[in-house]
Design an enzyme around this catalytic site. Structure first.
Site, PDB file in Angstrom:
ATOM      1  N   ASP A  42      10.428   1.370  -8.819  1.00  0.00           N
ATOM      2  CA  ASP A  42       9.157   1.252  -8.119  1.00  0.00           C
ATOM      3  C   ASP A  42       9.181  -0.101  -7.408  1.00  0.00           C
ATOM      4  O   ASP A  42      10.020  -0.967  -7.693  1.00  0.00           O
ATOM      5  CB  ASP A  42       7.971   1.366  -9.081  1.00  0.00           C
ATOM      6  CG  ASP A  42       6.667   1.718  -8.343  1.00  0.00           C
ATOM      7  OD1 ASP A  42       6.607   1.519  -7.099  1.00  0.00           O
ATOM      8  OD2 ASP A  42       5.706   2.159  -8.993  1.00  0.00           O
TER       9      ASP A  42
HETATM   10  C1  NOJ Z   1       4.071   1.398  -5.742  1.00  0.00           C
HETATM   11  C2  NOJ Z   1       3.667   2.721  -6.312  1.00  0.00           C
HETATM   12  O1  NOJ Z   1       3.557   2.630  -7.708  1.00  0.00           O
HETATM   13  C3  NOJ Z   1       4.606   3.845  -5.940  1.00  0.00           C
HETATM   14  O2  NOJ Z   1       4.055   5.052  -6.374  1.00  0.00           O
HETATM   15  C4  NOJ Z   1       4.862   3.853  -4.460  1.00  0.00           C
HETATM   16  O3  NOJ Z   1       5.695   4.925  -4.116  1.00  0.00           O
HETATM   17  C5  NOJ Z   1       5.460   2.527  -4.059  1.00  0.00           C
HETATM   18  N1  NOJ Z   1       4.528   1.453  -4.386  1.00  0.00           N
HETATM   19  C6  NOJ Z   1       5.789   2.442  -2.574  1.00  0.00           C
HETATM   20  O4  NOJ Z   1       4.627   2.338  -1.846  1.00  0.00           O
END
Ligand code: NOJ
Length: 805
Positions: A288
């Site tokens: 993530d």
């Molecule tokens: C953080 C989020 O938790 C995730 O779900 C997302 O895909 C990424 N940021 C990218 O924006």
């Protein structure tokens, strides 16, 4: 490093117990709780995966060390608006990758559709629709040149915490339901040639303390640790990942939280052990955004790609680690192979695949070439998904459907279009006008902020109708059909006179008793970055109560990004109808109007339990509310999942708590009856444990059908409608929930029409996780009970079945 990790695991047992005065200064204190599992298995597979891996191996064999490293790490790309970018290797014809959110359509760009959010999709309980929705969305990702879609599916959080800020991005609170829909969503996305990234792996059940924070003493607080026992992990949180990987999900995103005290993106047990060995996952694990907290450890633990930037830990440092022997080159080769295998698996090596990020301008506000991603075929799918995500939970005195009303009164901040829908190139939340309030709190979810300085977040979006939640799951609407606009159009056609007031909490002057109905629109906001402050709010409840005090046909519509309690007014006889409208995307008002007027019969069912009181959700409320308050003692926040698999209806059933509206509940304008339940074994006597080879999604025979059930469903009312027949299984093993969902089928029936619905239960559906054997175990020789009905508490039929020894 490998040896060091093992040492750390053993050594921690020798540490003396801390006293209250002692400072815990580093994470390895807890390390032993998550078992070390090394090395990362090399990717392997048969069939389509086998072919993709062979192509990837041939490709990677031509790469230098630096090139292999380069495709494992995100880079910034100022000319594209992708959420993440992997650089290309032009000499070999690899153009690189564009990664973009998310689960309700392509995020933060122009000329895309705003689909329903996951919670609406889940509320439809419609398998075909889930596939179609993902397929149409996948087409948009493809046409925009997105190589990896960062959802759907989103199966973690699973809704353990009723206040969870991101529950609405997922399908609902049951692992089986989420798993079935996740598998279909993977097929839908990948059938368009786009890699589906299933997220968040694993145990990411809350936003509070999801990232590193500072406490008031400037002491670092690590991300919350989700402490989950093996059986609970398997039977609840891992369950939907099985389906997604079995369906071929070529990417998985590791999460922000720690799992059993080891960061999810450097947890060798969950990545090497569970995901890549037990589930046989052949694809890539990406971090993530900012969830990587180590270089060598994350590499050895099974992470394959870092997002959004390699700069902190990998990049040159990863190459160096290979050169100095800290990371075997075979691990780096495997990372690159997994990434390229995903690319080949879905056919992105075809010259027809649009160039990475071709339709993703860095800033839509500066001149750019327009790339239209919307196609006419998507429109009916968007609309149907919007329709079926609405759940009618109360309808007395035939309040609904409306019938050519003479006068209607419309109330509430949620009835009208948001004050602004403008592109925001910085935070990529299109509906900035709607969600700007939440954007402030979003920041508080990220690193190096003092937790206590974050103000209480808002419970509602007060300046317009809520059609999406906030953060990376937010959708990007080309237009919004607001409820008021759609009702106005209808009123114009039918000569209905409208009164409205979107502002006042007690709109006395506008509630003539002559109105056929007073419709009140309220919402419940949620966003990535924070957990919700409450499951209800005073303003909206007072609004409903005030209108209901003046009109005996008050209809309440709630656009809810998660569970919304209604007990402040639900028993008021003047509140005649209530709809949980969820997050319907761009066609919100138009779809709602068709339901209100009975053009279409409501058919959604709750994918979660609505309690009477917030306290009914018990200990699953967010347990870490005061991180930092006591300095050192909260630097490693612990979140023990002691409730096990008892979340949502499993907990309500076990504790005999009467819900307001149970999981699986939803009304229709017609009635249905279910009859003639028959259950059967599919073949002789199955073995207790699976014996098959591990394929993508675990041992192959976990997916063999072991039992079937059939039931007749009849439309006994006077209008056509869809019903969801639901099967709940009672597994005869101590400690198992009273009942758990193991089948659902939605059917459309004309008045007096009957059909037979068939449920198929595979080996895993009927098994429990045997911790000692580390396998799924069937129970032979004891009766299973199959319950069938149309909600988790309306189970008119039951039959037993024994699998013979
Ligand atoms: C953080 C989020 O938790 C995730 O779900 C997302 O895909 C990424 N940021 C990218 O924006």
């Amino acid at each position: 490093m490998y040896a060091l990790s093992l040492l750390a695991a053993t050594a921690c047992l020798l540490l003396p117990a801390t006293t209250a005065q002692e400072l815990i200064t580093e994470d390895s204190y807890f390390y032993g709780q998550s078992e070390p599992v090394y090395p990362t298995p090399q990717t392997s597979g048969s069939g389509a995966w086998g072919e993709a891996i062979a192509k990837a191996q041939a490709f990677v064999a031509q790469l230098s060390l630096e090139e292999k490293t380069s495709i494992t790490g995100g880079v910034s790309n100022s000319s594209r608006g992708c959420g993440g970018n992997i650089p290309g290797i032009p000499r070999l014809g690899f153009p690189g990758l564009c990664l973009s959110d998310a689960g309700a359509g392509v995020r933060g760009t122009d000329l895309v559709n705003a689909y329903t959010s996951g919670i609406s999709d889940g509320a439809s309980w419609n398998k075909n629709l889930t596939y179609q929705r993902a397929y149409q969305m996948g087409g948009e990702f493809r046409r925009k040149g997105v190589n990896i879609a960062l959802g759907p599916p989103m199966v973690g959080p699973l809704g353990r915490i009723a206040l969870g800020g991101r529950n609405w991005e997922g399908f609902g609170n049951d692992p089986y339901h989420a798993g079935v829909l996740a598998g279909l969503a993977v097929h839908g996305i990948q059938d368009q040639g786009v890699v589906a990234c299933t997220k968040h792996f694993i145990g990411n059940e809350q936003e509070t303390a999801r990232s590193i924070l500072l406490d008031s003493n400037n002491v670092t607080i690590l991300s919350s640790s989700s402490n989950i026992d093996d059986a609970t992990l398997h039977e609840a949180y891992l369950w939907p990942f099985y389906d997604a990987i079995h369906a071929g999900s070529a990417a998985v995103m590791c999460s922000y939280n720690r799992l059993n005290n080891s960061y999810a993106c450097e947890n060798s047990k969950s990545l090497n052990g569970i995901l890549k060995t037990e589930l046989g996952f052949p694809g890539l694990v990406m971090s993530d955004w900012g969830a990587q907290h180590s270089g060598v450890a994350s590499a050895l633990s099974g992470m394959d790609m870092v997002m959004p930037s390699a700069l902190a830990f990998w990049g040159g440092n990863l190459t160096l680690s290979v050169n100095n022997g800290s990371v075997p080159e075979s691990r780096l080769t495997d990372m690159a192979t997994r990434i390229m295998a995903a690319w080949y698996l879905v056919g992105q090596d075809s010259s027809e695949y649009p160039a990475p990020g071709i339709g993703m301008p860095a800033n839509v506000l500066v001149p750019h070439t327009l790339v239209e991603a919307r196609v006419p075929e998507a429109r009916p799918v968007l609309f149907q998904s919007s329709l079926e995500g609405h759940v009618l939970v109360k309808n007395t005195n035939n309040a609904l459907p409306l019938s050519k009303p003479k006068i209607l009164s419309i109330f509430g901040y949620d009835a009208k279009a948001p004050d602004s829908i403008t592109p925001n190139p910085t935070n990529r939340d299109w509906a900035f006008g709607l969600l700007s309030s939440s954007a402030r709190y979003f920041i508080c979810g990220f690193g190096n902020r003092i937790a206590q300085t974050c103000p209480a977040p808002p419970p509602i979006a007060a300046n317009g109708t809520l059609y999406t939640g906030g953060g990376s799951g937010a959708s990007t609407p080309p237009y919004i059909s607001a409820p008021f606009n759609a009702i106005q159009e209808r009123a114009a056609k039918e000569d209905t006179a409208l009164y409205w007031d979107f502002v006042n909490i007690n709109a006395t002057a506008y509630v003539p008793t002559e109105s056929d109905a007073a419709i009140v629109f309220i919402n419940a906001l949620a966003s990535e970055g924070y957990d919700r402050p409450s499951l209800r709010d005073d303003f909206s409840d007072a609004l409903v109560t005030n209108i209901a005090a003046q009109h005996n046909n008050t209809i309440v519509v709630i656009h809810n990004a998660g569970i919304r309690l209604v007990d402040q007014w639900i028993e008021n006889p003047n509140v005649t109808a209530v709809i949980f409208a969820h997050l319907p995307g761009q066609d919100s008002g138009a779809a709602l109007t068709q339901l209100l007027y009975g053009d279409v019969n409501p058919s959604g069912k709750l994918p979660y339990t609505v309690a009477k009181n917030e306290s009914d959700y018990g200990r699953i409320l967010n347990p870490i509310t005061d991180i930092g308050a006591n300095g050192e003692f909260y630097r490693f926040p612990q979140d023990d999942f002691t409730e096990g698999v008892y979340i949502d209806y499993r907990a309500f059933d076990a504790s005999n708590i009467e819900p307001r509206y149970e999981f699986g509940f939803g009304l229709s304008y017609t009635t249905f009856s279910l009859s003639n339940l028959k259950v059967a074994c599919v073949s002789g006597s199955p073995s207790e444990y699976p014996t098959g080879q591990v394929v993508a999604g675990g041992q192959a025979d976990l997916w063999d059908i072991v039992a079937t059930a059939t039931v007749s469903v009849t439309n006994t009312g006077s209008v056509a409608g869809q019903e969801v027949a639901q099967l709940y299984l009672s597994i005869p093993v101590e400690g198992q929930p009273i009942r758990q969902l193991r089948g659902f089928e939605k059917v459309m029936l004309q008045p007096n029409e009957s059909t037979t619905v068939e449920f198929e239960l595979n080996r895993k559906d009927m098994s429990v996780w045997d911790v000692a054997a580390q396998k799924w175990k069937l129970t032979l020789g004891t009766e299973y009970t199959f319950f069938v009905g149309n909600s988790s508490r309306a189970l008119a039929l039951n039959e037993t079945l024994t699998l013979l020894k």
